[in-house]
Design a protein around this motif. Sequence first.
Motif, PDB file in Angstrom:
ATOM      1  N   THR A  79       0.830  -1.196   0.000  1.00 37.06           N
ATOM      2  CA  THR A  79       0.000   0.000   0.000  1.00 37.06           C
ATOM      3  C   THR A  79       0.865   1.247   0.000  1.00 37.06           C
ATOM      4  OG1 THR A  79      -0.072   0.126   2.411  1.00 37.06           O
ATOM      5  CG2 THR A  79      -1.765  -1.222   1.323  1.00 37.06           C
ATOM      6  N   ALA A  80       0.236   2.367  -0.293  1.00 39.39           N
ATOM      7  CA  ALA A  80       0.937   3.641  -0.241  1.00 39.39           C
ATOM      8  C   ALA A  80       1.412   3.925   1.176  1.00 39.39           C
ATOM      9  CB  ALA A  80       0.012   4.752  -0.740  1.00 39.39           C
ATOM     10  N   GLU A  81       0.575   3.578   2.153  1.00 36.68           N
ATOM     11  CA  GLU A  81       0.961   3.812   3.538  1.00 36.68           C
ATOM     12  C   GLU A  81       2.190   2.996   3.928  1.00 36.68           C
ATOM     13  OE1 GLU A  81      -3.571   4.774   4.484  1.00 36.68           O
ATOM     14  OE2 GLU A  81      -2.735   3.004   3.547  1.00 36.68           O
ATOM     15  N   TYR A  82       2.279   1.805   3.384  1.00 34.16           N
ATOM     16  CA  TYR A  82       3.458   0.982   3.686  1.00 34.16           C
ATOM     17  C   TYR A  82       4.718   1.663   3.171  1.00 34.16           C
ATOM     18  CZ  TYR A  82       6.742  -2.893   3.814  1.00 34.16           C
ATOM     19  OH  TYR A  82       7.839  -3.682   4.069  1.00 34.16           O
ATOM     20  N   MET A  83       4.670   2.186   1.964  1.00 38.53           N
ATOM     21  CA  MET A  83       5.844   2.856   1.409  1.00 38.53           C
ATOM     22  C   MET A  83       6.193   4.088   2.231  1.00 38.53           C
ATOM     23  SD  MET A  83       6.948   1.028  -1.069  1.00 38.53           S
ATOM     24  CE  MET A  83       8.156   2.184  -1.674  1.00 38.53           C
ATOM     25  N   ARG A  84       5.188   4.864   2.579  1.00 43.14           N
ATOM     26  CA  ARG A  84       5.429   6.063   3.367  1.00 43.14           C
ATOM     27  C   ARG A  84       6.010   5.721   4.739  1.00 43.14           C
ATOM     28  NH1 ARG A  84       0.141   8.230   5.681  1.00 43.14           N
ATOM     29  NH2 ARG A  84       0.643   6.476   7.049  1.00 43.14           N
ATOM     30  N   ASP A  85       5.343   4.802   5.452  1.00 44.41           N
ATOM     31  CA  ASP A  85       5.755   4.502   6.820  1.00 44.41           C
ATOM     32  C   ASP A  85       7.104   3.793   6.873  1.00 44.41           C
ATOM     33  OD1 ASP A  85       3.381   5.640   7.560  1.00 44.41           O
ATOM     34  OD2 ASP A  85       2.346   3.746   7.924  1.00 44.41           O
ATOM     35  N   PRO A 113       6.211   1.144  -6.642  1.00 41.30           N
ATOM     36  CA  PRO A 113       5.803   2.024  -5.540  1.00 41.30           C
ATOM     37  C   PRO A 113       6.904   3.006  -5.174  1.00 41.30           C
ATOM     38  CG  PRO A 113       5.290  -0.276  -5.067  1.00 41.30           C
ATOM     39  CD  PRO A 113       6.167  -0.275  -6.273  1.00 41.30           C
ATOM     40  N   SER A 114       6.518   4.074  -4.486  1.00 36.41           N
ATOM     41  CA  SER A 114       7.478   5.119  -4.141  1.00 36.41           C
ATOM     42  C   SER A 114       7.009   5.860  -2.897  1.00 36.41           C
ATOM     43  CB  SER A 114       7.641   6.108  -5.300  1.00 36.41           C
ATOM     44  OG  SER A 114       6.379   6.609  -5.698  1.00 36.41           O
ATOM     45  N   GLY A 115       7.923   6.628  -2.333  1.00 36.19           N
ATOM     46  CA  GLY A 115       7.599   7.453  -1.177  1.00 36.19           C
ATOM     47  C   GLY A 115       8.486   8.678  -1.172  1.00 36.19           C
ATOM     48  N   VAL A 116       7.998   9.753  -0.553  1.00 43.19           N
ATOM     49  CA  VAL A 116       8.779  10.982  -0.476  1.00 43.19           C
ATOM     50  C   VAL A 116       8.528  11.630   0.871  1.00 43.19           C
ATOM     51  CG1 VAL A 116       6.944  12.323  -1.598  1.00 43.19           C
ATOM     52  CG2 VAL A 116       9.273  13.203  -1.577  1.00 43.19           C
ATOM     53  N   VAL A 117       9.580  12.165   1.457  1.00 48.83           N
ATOM     54  CA  VAL A 117       9.462  12.885   2.720  1.00 48.83           C
ATOM     55  C   VAL A 117      10.194  14.208   2.597  1.00 48.83           C
ATOM     56  CG1 VAL A 117       9.372  10.744   4.061  1.00 48.83           C
ATOM     57  CG2 VAL A 117      11.559  11.936   3.766  1.00 48.83           C
ATOM     58  N   GLU A 118       9.745  15.168   3.371  1.00 48.10           N
ATOM     59  CA  GLU A 118      10.462  16.426   3.553  1.00 48.10           C
ATOM     60  C   GLU A 118      11.067  16.370   4.947  1.00 48.10           C
ATOM     61  OE1 GLU A 118      11.572  20.410   2.336  1.00 48.10           O
ATOM     62  OE2 GLU A 118      10.618  18.781   1.243  1.00 48.10           O
ATOM     63  N   ILE A 119      12.387  16.485   5.059  1.00 43.71           N
ATOM     64  CA  ILE A 119      13.063  16.241   6.323  1.00 43.71           C
ATOM     65  C   ILE A 119      14.063  17.346   6.645  1.00 43.71           C
ATOM     66  CG2 ILE A 119      14.893  14.855   5.275  1.00 43.71           C
ATOM     67  CD1 ILE A 119      14.792  13.038   7.762  1.00 43.71           C
ATOM     68  N   ALA A 125      18.034  20.764   5.254  1.00 43.21           N
ATOM     69  CA  ALA A 125      16.643  20.413   4.969  1.00 43.21           C
ATOM     70  C   ALA A 125      16.445  20.175   3.485  1.00 43.21           C
ATOM     71  CB  ALA A 125      15.716  21.518   5.455  1.00 43.21           C
ATOM     72  N   GLY A 126      15.590  19.220   3.175  1.00 41.60           N
ATOM     73  CA  GLY A 126      15.289  18.928   1.783  1.00 41.60           C
ATOM     74  C   GLY A 126      14.485  17.660   1.654  1.00 41.60           C
ATOM     75  N   PRO A 127      14.168  17.287   0.440  1.00 41.91           N
ATOM     76  CA  PRO A 127      13.365  16.092   0.206  1.00 41.91           C
ATOM     77  C   PRO A 127      14.208  14.834   0.064  1.00 41.91           C
ATOM     78  CG  PRO A 127      13.680  17.231  -1.842  1.00 41.91           C
ATOM     79  CD  PRO A 127      14.402  18.044  -0.806  1.00 41.91           C
ATOM     80  N   ILE A 128      13.606  13.725   0.389  1.00 36.81           N
ATOM     81  CA  ILE A 128      14.187  12.411   0.131  1.00 36.81           C
ATOM     82  C   ILE A 128      13.111  11.590  -0.565  1.00 36.81           C
ATOM     83  CG2 ILE A 128      15.111  10.283   1.117  1.00 36.81           C
ATOM     84  CD1 ILE A 128      16.178  11.942   3.441  1.00 36.81           C
ATOM     85  N   THR A 129      13.419  11.125  -1.746  1.00 37.90           N
ATOM     86  CA  THR A 129      12.480  10.328  -2.524  1.00 37.90           C
ATOM     87  C   THR A 129      13.043   8.931  -2.711  1.00 37.90           C
ATOM     88  OG1 THR A 129      11.813  12.303  -3.751  1.00 37.90           O
ATOM     89  CG2 THR A 129      11.201  10.179  -4.685  1.00 37.90           C
TER      90      THR A 129
END
Length: 394
Positions: A79-85, A113-119, A125-129
Motif C-alpha cells: 500500500t501507499a501507507e506501507y511505502m510512506r511509513d 511504488p514510491s515514497g517521499v518525505v520532507e526532512i 533540509a530537503g526532500p528524500i524520494t
Amino acid sequence: MPVEENFTVALRSAAELAPEPNAFAFAQGAAERGVRRRRRRRAAVLTGAAAAVALLAAGSVPALRSDQGAAAQPWSTVTAEYMRDSLVSLLPGGRITNALGFTGEESSVRGGPSGVVEIETARGAGPITLSLDRISTPVTESSRGAHCFDPSERATESCSRTVQPDGSVLMVNVLLPEQAGMGKTMIATYTHPDGRQVRIDSFNRSAQGEPPITGEQATAVLQSSAWDVGFGGVRVTDPPQPGVSTPPASALHGTVTGLLPAGAVAGPADGPGRPGTVRLEVTLEGRTSWLAVTVDPHWQQGGRDDPRTVFESGRGPELTHTADGTAVVVRAERESDATDGPEVQWGAEALHPDGTRVTVSEWNGPDARTFLPGTPALDLDRLKALATAPAWRG
C-alpha cells in the motif's frame, strides 16, 4: 490529473533521466526536453523529487497521509501507507514535516511504488524520494541506474560504484549544484542481480548545502529488506527488444565519421562510451564544436501508444517529413528564454520508418556541460541530414 498521478509521472520521468540523463536528447517531449543552458538548465536528477516536494510545500495534500488510500492497486503488492511509513521508519534522526506514499498507476506510469518525505536534519533540509523499479538483466556497467554520471556532462563531487559478492550493484553519486540557491544532490541506487532496483534522490534546499542524509545512511535504507515485498507487481521498465541490440559507441563513432560533410574532421569518442551514445568534437572550416548522437533502435515499441504518434505529438510547424517518411525536428536553443538571447545549442531528432530514433545535439564549449554562443561547425541543414541518414536503420 490527480495529485498522486502528477507526482508519480514526475517521479518516473526523473527516473528515466537519471542517473543516466539523456544528455544528448535534443527534444524528447516535455519530460525529456532537457536542453542544457548556462543560465537556465533543468536539473533532471531533481525533477521527480522537486515536483513531489512542491506539492507538499504548496499544501496540495495534508501531511503524513497517503493519497492512494489503504488499498493497493491490483498490480502492486504494497500500500501507499506501507511505502510512506517504511521510508519514515528507516530514515535517521531528523524532523519530518511531510510524507507521502504511492503505489503507482500502471495506466499512466510503468514503475513501482514510491515514497517521499520532507526532512530537516543536522546536515540541512530537503526532500528524500525513494522509488522501486525493475530493469532488464544482466546488470552491467551500462545498465540504467547502475553507473555513475559522466563527470564531463554533470558536475560531480564524488561517485562510488561497488559490486557486491552476490552481484548486486551499489552506486552513490553526489552531484554539485547547477541551479542558484540549491545545494548538492545525492542519487543512490541498489540494484539486485535480478534487476530489482531501489533508488534514493535527495538534495539540500540551501545553497551549497549537503544532502540531508549521508551516503552511508542512504545505503542502509536502500539495502533494507523492507522493500522486498514491494516488487511483486513491478515490471521491467526497459525491456530489451527481441533481436534488437543497441549499437556500441565505437560503431556510432564510425557511422558519424562516415556521414560528416566533406572536409569535416572528427575527433575521438569522448566520455564513458556507453552503448547507444557517442560524443565527439567535429571541426569544419576552422570551427570546432561538440557533437553528441544517441541511437535508439525500435524506440518505444511495445508501449501503450504508437511511437510515431508520441514522437510527433505537439511538435507543431517545426515537424517535417523526408521523402522516405522519416519524421524530423530541428531546433536552435537560446541561452535564456529571451528571444534576443544568443543561440547556444543546435540539434535534430528523427524517427525513421523502421522505428529507430536518432538524436543529434551540437554546442560550443570546453566540455559537455558548458554552452557558449558562436557559429557551430555544422549548420542545422547538416545536422538534419546526419539525423535522417538511412545508415542508422537496423
